[in-house]
Design a protein around this motif. Structure first.
Motif, mmCIF file in Angstrom:
data_model
loop_
_atom_site.group_PDB
_atom_site.id
_atom_site.type_symbol
_atom_site.label_atom_id
_atom_site.label_comp_id
_atom_site.label_asym_id
_atom_site.label_seq_id
_atom_site.Cartn_x
_atom_site.Cartn_y
_atom_site.Cartn_z
ATOM 1 N N THR A 1 -5.116 -1.581 -12.330
ATOM 2 C CA THR A 1 -5.641 -1.527 -10.875
ATOM 3 C C THR A 1 -5.755 -2.888 -10.617
ATOM 4 O OG1 THR A 1 -7.815 -2.025 -11.976
ATOM 5 C CG2 THR A 1 -7.262 0.287 -11.428
ATOM 6 N N GLU B 1 -4.049 5.414 0.542
ATOM 7 C CA GLU B 1 -5.530 4.808 0.806
ATOM 8 C C GLU B 1 -6.051 4.246 -0.626
ATOM 9 O OE1 GLU B 1 -9.883 6.210 1.971
ATOM 10 O OE2 GLU B 1 -8.353 7.455 2.698
ATOM 11 N N ASN B 2 -5.565 4.759 -1.848
ATOM 12 C CA ASN B 2 -6.279 4.329 -3.125
ATOM 13 C C ASN B 2 -5.120 3.638 -3.969
ATOM 14 O OD1 ASN B 2 -9.019 4.980 -2.300
ATOM 15 N ND2 ASN B 2 -8.276 7.153 -2.632
ATOM 16 N N THR B 3 -3.904 3.707 -3.640
ATOM 17 C CA THR B 3 -2.631 3.191 -4.553
ATOM 18 C C THR B 3 -1.953 2.159 -3.876
ATOM 19 O OG1 THR B 3 -1.314 4.902 -3.915
ATOM 20 C CG2 THR B 3 -2.723 5.582 -5.695
ATOM 21 N N VAL B 4 -1.235 1.368 -4.855
ATOM 22 C CA VAL B 4 -0.303 0.389 -4.320
ATOM 23 C C VAL B 4 0.761 0.323 -5.285
ATOM 24 C CG1 VAL B 4 -1.992 -1.225 -3.447
ATOM 25 C CG2 VAL B 4 -1.388 -1.651 -5.827
ATOM 26 N N PHE C 1 0.917 -1.175 0.029
ATOM 27 C CA PHE C 1 0.132 0.025 0.095
ATOM 28 C C PHE C 1 0.761 1.295 0.100
ATOM 29 C CE2 PHE C 1 -2.673 -3.280 2.248
ATOM 30 C CZ PHE C 1 -3.599 -3.243 1.496
ATOM 31 N N TYR D 1 -7.500 -0.709 -6.120
ATOM 32 C CA TYR D 1 -6.536 0.188 -5.859
ATOM 33 C C TYR D 1 -5.657 0.427 -7.463
ATOM 34 C CZ TYR D 1 -6.762 -1.283 -1.119
ATOM 35 O OH TYR D 1 -7.372 -1.483 0.203
ATOM 36 N N LYS E 1 -11.893 -3.901 -2.559
ATOM 37 C CA LYS E 1 -11.493 -2.659 -2.802
ATOM 38 C C LYS E 1 -10.511 -2.574 -3.953
ATOM 39 C CE LYS E 1 -9.759 1.663 -1.123
ATOM 40 N NZ LYS E 1 -9.934 2.629 -0.117
#
Length: 163
Positions: free
Chosen positions: A54, A34-37, A31, A62, A60
């Protein structure tokens, strides 16, 4: 004191969440927000890699925005890579010593390619870029990104650029 302990536990839980990662297929992700990896590393036996735009984990989705340092280091069976359009950064030595790597396709969202990203890739014969020559020139590139690899040019959508 009780409030301080509660805050510490909450902080540690949040820290552990961001410090952990997950595996999907041959890829391990970390991670980054909160929204990306970041694609942290791949298993050695991988032969073809398609880095997705993605990934979905525990319901969820990412965005995959980077490839980590040494992510594919010494993946000697890897012969081709296609990098998704959400990836902005390719880390240092990301594909170093992938001695069987024959082709790489890079999405046009990449803004940074770190030092030695494709160094010592003995068979790397081509890099394709899904953007224009002008976009390629705007990418921040580390020193010797193709050190001791035979590839000397990048095929862009509107022509060829020397490395």
């Amino acid at each position: 004191m009780k409030r301080l302990s509660t805050l510490f536990v909450a902080f540690m839980a949040t820290t552990c969440l961001w410090a952990s990662g997950f595996q999907i297929g041959y890829f391990f992700y970390e991670f980054t927000s909160e929204n990306t990896v970041e694609l942290d590393y791949a298993e050695d036996e991988i032969t073809q890699a398609v880095i997705p735009n993605t990934v979905t984990y525990k319901g969820k989705t990412y965005s995959v925005t980077s490839i980590g340092t040494d992510a594919f280091y010494e993946c000697t069976k890897l012969i081709s890579v296609t990098i998704g359009n959400n990836v902005k950064r390719i880390g240092q030595d990301a594909f170093a010593e992938c001695t069987a790597l024959q082709s790489v396709t890079i999405g046009n969202s990449v803004t940074h390619i770190a030092d030695g990203a494709f160094c010592l890739c003995d068979c790397l014969s081509s890099i394709s870029y899904k953007g224009t020559k002008e976009q390629w020139h705007k990418i921040v590139k580390g020193k010797e990104l193709n050190y001791d690899s035979p590839v000397r040019s990048v095929n862009c959508t509107n022509g060829v650029v020397a490395l």
